[in-house]
Design a protein around this motif. Structure first.
Motif, PDB file in Angstrom:
ATOM      1  N   ASN A   5       0.824  -1.207   0.000  1.00 30.55           N
ATOM      2  CA  ASN A   5       0.000   0.000   0.000  1.00 30.55           C
ATOM      3  C   ASN A   5       0.861   1.262   0.000  1.00 30.55           C
ATOM      4  O   ASN A   5       0.543   2.235  -0.688  1.00 30.55           O
ATOM      5  CB  ASN A   5      -0.941   0.006   1.199  1.00 30.55           C
ATOM      6  CG  ASN A   5      -2.115  -0.919   1.014  1.00 30.55           C
ATOM      7  OD1 ASN A   5      -2.480  -1.247  -0.110  1.00 30.55           O
ATOM      8  ND2 ASN A   5      -2.692  -1.357   2.108  1.00 30.55           N
ATOM      9  N   ALA A   6       1.957   1.230   0.759  1.00 31.12           N
ATOM     10  CA  ALA A   6       2.852   2.388   0.790  1.00 31.12           C
ATOM     11  C   ALA A   6       3.513   2.589  -0.575  1.00 31.12           C
ATOM     12  O   ALA A   6       3.635   3.725  -1.058  1.00 31.12           O
ATOM     13  CB  ALA A   6       3.912   2.201   1.870  1.00 31.12           C
ATOM     14  N   ALA A   7       3.918   1.491  -1.214  1.00 28.29           N
ATOM     15  CA  ALA A   7       4.525   1.586  -2.545  1.00 28.29           C
ATOM     16  C   ALA A   7       3.517   2.101  -3.555  1.00 28.29           C
ATOM     17  O   ALA A   7       3.844   2.898  -4.441  1.00 28.29           O
ATOM     18  CB  ALA A   7       5.065   0.230  -2.968  1.00 28.29           C
ATOM     19  N   PHE A   8       2.269   1.663  -3.433  1.00 26.16           N
ATOM     20  CA  PHE A   8       1.220   2.114  -4.338  1.00 26.16           C
ATOM     21  C   PHE A   8       0.948   3.599  -4.153  1.00 26.16           C
ATOM     22  O   PHE A   8       0.739   4.329  -5.117  1.00 26.16           O
ATOM     23  CB  PHE A   8      -0.049   1.284  -4.116  1.00 26.16           C
ATOM     24  CG  PHE A   8      -1.103   1.513  -5.153  1.00 26.16           C
ATOM     25  CD1 PHE A   8      -0.871   1.191  -6.473  1.00 26.16           C
ATOM     26  CD2 PHE A   8      -2.324   2.050  -4.801  1.00 26.16           C
ATOM     27  CE1 PHE A   8      -1.832   1.395  -7.435  1.00 26.16           C
ATOM     28  CE2 PHE A   8      -3.303   2.261  -5.747  1.00 26.16           C
ATOM     29  CZ  PHE A   8      -3.048   1.935  -7.072  1.00 26.16           C
ATOM     30  N   GLU A   9       0.992   4.089  -2.913  1.00 20.73           N
ATOM     31  CA  GLU A   9       0.794   5.510  -2.648  1.00 20.73           C
ATOM     32  C   GLU A   9       1.946   6.333  -3.232  1.00 20.73           C
ATOM     33  O   GLU A   9       1.725   7.407  -3.789  1.00 20.73           O
ATOM     34  CB  GLU A   9       0.678   5.767  -1.142  1.00 20.73           C
ATOM     35  CG  GLU A   9      -0.541   5.159  -0.492  1.00 20.73           C
ATOM     36  CD  GLU A   9      -1.834   5.717  -1.040  1.00 20.73           C
ATOM     37  OE1 GLU A   9      -1.892   6.925  -1.358  1.00 20.73           O
ATOM     38  OE2 GLU A   9      -2.797   4.948  -1.155  1.00 20.73           O
ATOM     39  N   LYS A  10       3.177   5.822  -3.139  1.00 19.47           N
ATOM     40  CA  LYS A  10       4.320   6.519  -3.729  1.00 19.47           C
ATOM     41  C   LYS A  10       4.190   6.574  -5.246  1.00 19.47           C
ATOM     42  O   LYS A  10       4.507   7.580  -5.870  1.00 19.47           O
ATOM     43  CB  LYS A  10       5.626   5.835  -3.342  1.00 19.47           C
ATOM     44  CG  LYS A  10       6.020   6.054  -1.909  1.00 19.47           C
ATOM     45  CD  LYS A  10       7.319   5.361  -1.592  1.00 19.47           C
ATOM     46  CE  LYS A  10       7.672   5.508  -0.130  1.00 19.47           C
ATOM     47  NZ  LYS A  10       8.901   4.786   0.209  1.00 19.47           N
ATOM     48  N   MET A  11       3.703   5.473  -5.841  1.00 26.97           N
ATOM     49  CA  MET A  11       3.518   5.435  -7.274  1.00 26.97           C
ATOM     50  C   MET A  11       2.453   6.451  -7.699  1.00 26.97           C
ATOM     51  O   MET A  11       2.589   7.129  -8.717  1.00 26.97           O
ATOM     52  CB  MET A  11       3.110   4.026  -7.727  1.00 26.97           C
ATOM     53  CG  MET A  11       3.035   3.869  -9.230  1.00 26.97           C
ATOM     54  SD  MET A  11       2.654   2.205  -9.746  1.00 26.97           S
ATOM     55  CE  MET A  11       0.972   2.053  -9.201  1.00 26.97           C
ATOM     56  N   LYS A  12       1.392   6.581  -6.897  1.00 25.30           N
ATOM     57  CA  LYS A  12       0.360   7.572  -7.188  1.00 25.30           C
ATOM     58  C   LYS A  12       0.937   8.978  -7.165  1.00 25.30           C
ATOM     59  O   LYS A  12       0.608   9.805  -8.015  1.00 25.30           O
ATOM     60  CB  LYS A  12      -0.769   7.480  -6.161  1.00 25.30           C
ATOM     61  CG  LYS A  12      -1.763   6.385  -6.406  1.00 25.30           C
ATOM     62  CD  LYS A  12      -2.857   6.487  -5.358  1.00 25.30           C
ATOM     63  CE  LYS A  12      -3.912   5.449  -5.538  1.00 25.30           C
ATOM     64  NZ  LYS A  12      -4.965   5.566  -4.512  1.00 25.30           N
ATOM     65  N   MET A  13       1.800   9.256  -6.202  1.00 25.32           N
ATOM     66  CA  MET A  13       2.396  10.584  -6.112  1.00 25.32           C
ATOM     67  C   MET A  13       3.296  10.858  -7.304  1.00 25.32           C
ATOM     68  O   MET A  13       3.329  11.962  -7.826  1.00 25.32           O
ATOM     69  CB  MET A  13       3.193  10.725  -4.806  1.00 25.32           C
ATOM     70  CG  MET A  13       2.310  10.834  -3.590  1.00 25.32           C
ATOM     71  SD  MET A  13       3.146  11.190  -2.015  1.00 25.32           S
ATOM     72  CE  MET A  13       4.812  10.753  -2.225  1.00 25.32           C
ATOM     73  N   LEU A  14       4.034   9.845  -7.768  1.00 24.11           N
ATOM     74  CA  LEU A  14       4.944  10.033  -8.889  1.00 24.11           C
ATOM     75  C   LEU A  14       4.219  10.364 -10.185  1.00 24.11           C
ATOM     76  O   LEU A  14       4.707  11.151 -10.986  1.00 24.11           O
ATOM     77  CB  LEU A  14       5.799   8.783  -9.090  1.00 24.11           C
ATOM     78  CG  LEU A  14       6.896   8.553  -8.065  1.00 24.11           C
ATOM     79  CD1 LEU A  14       7.576   7.217  -8.298  1.00 24.11           C
ATOM     80  CD2 LEU A  14       7.908   9.674  -8.127  1.00 24.11           C
ATOM     81  N   VAL A  15       3.055   9.760 -10.416  1.00 24.83           N
ATOM     82  CA  VAL A  15       2.326  10.009 -11.657  1.00 24.83           C
ATOM     83  C   VAL A  15       1.339  11.148 -11.529  1.00 24.83           C
ATOM     84  O   VAL A  15       0.655  11.483 -12.485  1.00 24.83           O
ATOM     85  CB  VAL A  15       1.620   8.735 -12.168  1.00 24.83           C
ATOM     86  CG1 VAL A  15       2.635   7.665 -12.506  1.00 24.83           C
ATOM     87  CG2 VAL A  15       0.608   8.221 -11.183  1.00 24.83           C
ATOM     88  N   GLY A  16       1.232  11.747 -10.366  1.00 24.85           N
ATOM     89  CA  GLY A  16       0.397  12.925 -10.193  1.00 24.85           C
ATOM     90  C   GLY A  16      -1.047  12.639  -9.854  1.00 24.85           C
ATOM     91  O   GLY A  16      -1.897  13.516 -10.015  1.00 24.85           O
ATOM     92  N   MET A  17      -1.351  11.450  -9.385  1.00 21.55           N
ATOM     93  CA  MET A  17      -2.725  11.147  -8.992  1.00 21.55           C
ATOM     94  C   MET A  17      -2.965  11.641  -7.573  1.00 21.55           C
ATOM     95  O   MET A  17      -2.034  11.782  -6.787  1.00 21.55           O
ATOM     96  CB  MET A  17      -2.977   9.630  -9.060  1.00 21.55           C
ATOM     97  CG  MET A  17      -2.922   9.076 -10.469  1.00 21.55           C
ATOM     98  SD  MET A  17      -3.051   7.288 -10.531  1.00 21.55           S
ATOM     99  CE  MET A  17      -4.635   7.039  -9.793  1.00 21.55           C
ATOM    100  N   GLU A  18      -4.212  11.890  -7.280  1.00 20.08           N
ATOM    101  CA  GLU A  18      -4.532  12.350  -5.938  1.00 20.08           C
ATOM    102  C   GLU A  18      -4.518  11.173  -4.968  1.00 20.08           C
ATOM    103  O   GLU A  18      -4.887  10.055  -5.304  1.00 20.08           O
ATOM    104  CB  GLU A  18      -5.876  13.050  -5.914  1.00 20.08           C
ATOM    105  CG  GLU A  18      -7.029  12.208  -6.406  1.00 20.08           C
ATOM    106  CD  GLU A  18      -8.296  13.012  -6.539  1.00 20.08           C
ATOM    107  OE1 GLU A  18      -9.282  12.584  -5.943  1.00 20.08           O
ATOM    108  OE2 GLU A  18      -8.280  14.035  -7.225  1.00 20.08           O
TER     109      GLU A  18
END
Length: 88
Positions: A5-18
């Motif tokens: 979940n933490a990795a998925f949240e970091k990935m969201k931040m990298l691609v600009g998703m909320e």
């Protein structure tokens, strides 16, 4: 599960998703597939249109490959590409 979940949240931040605030608080009940389905927002009509376009393009490529039947390389490429599109 928390690392994923933490990795998925970091990935969201990298691609600009909320980022959902409630998911960062440690909600264990949401899974990766729930998050993935939440972010895939194609309607049923759009999915059917996409399928129809891919099927038509695949059948067209497969039929056009018969024009170059005696050239094995071109035939192999167009026939394979047509079959891959038709599966899409």
């Amino acid at each position: 599960m928390e690392k994923m979940n933490a990795a998925f949240e970091k990935m969201k931040m990298l691609v600009g998703m909320e980022i959902d605030e409630e998911s960062t608080e440690g909600a264990v009940d949401s899974s990766f597939l729930d998050d993935f389905n939440h972010n895939c927002t194609l309607s049923t009509k759009q999915r059917l249109y996409g399928f129809a376009v891919c099927l038509a393009a695949g059948i067209t490529c497969t039929l056009l490959s018969m024009l170059v039947f005696f050239n094995p390389i071109k035939f192999g490429i167009t026939f394979s590409f047509g079959n891959l599109l038709a599966l899409g």
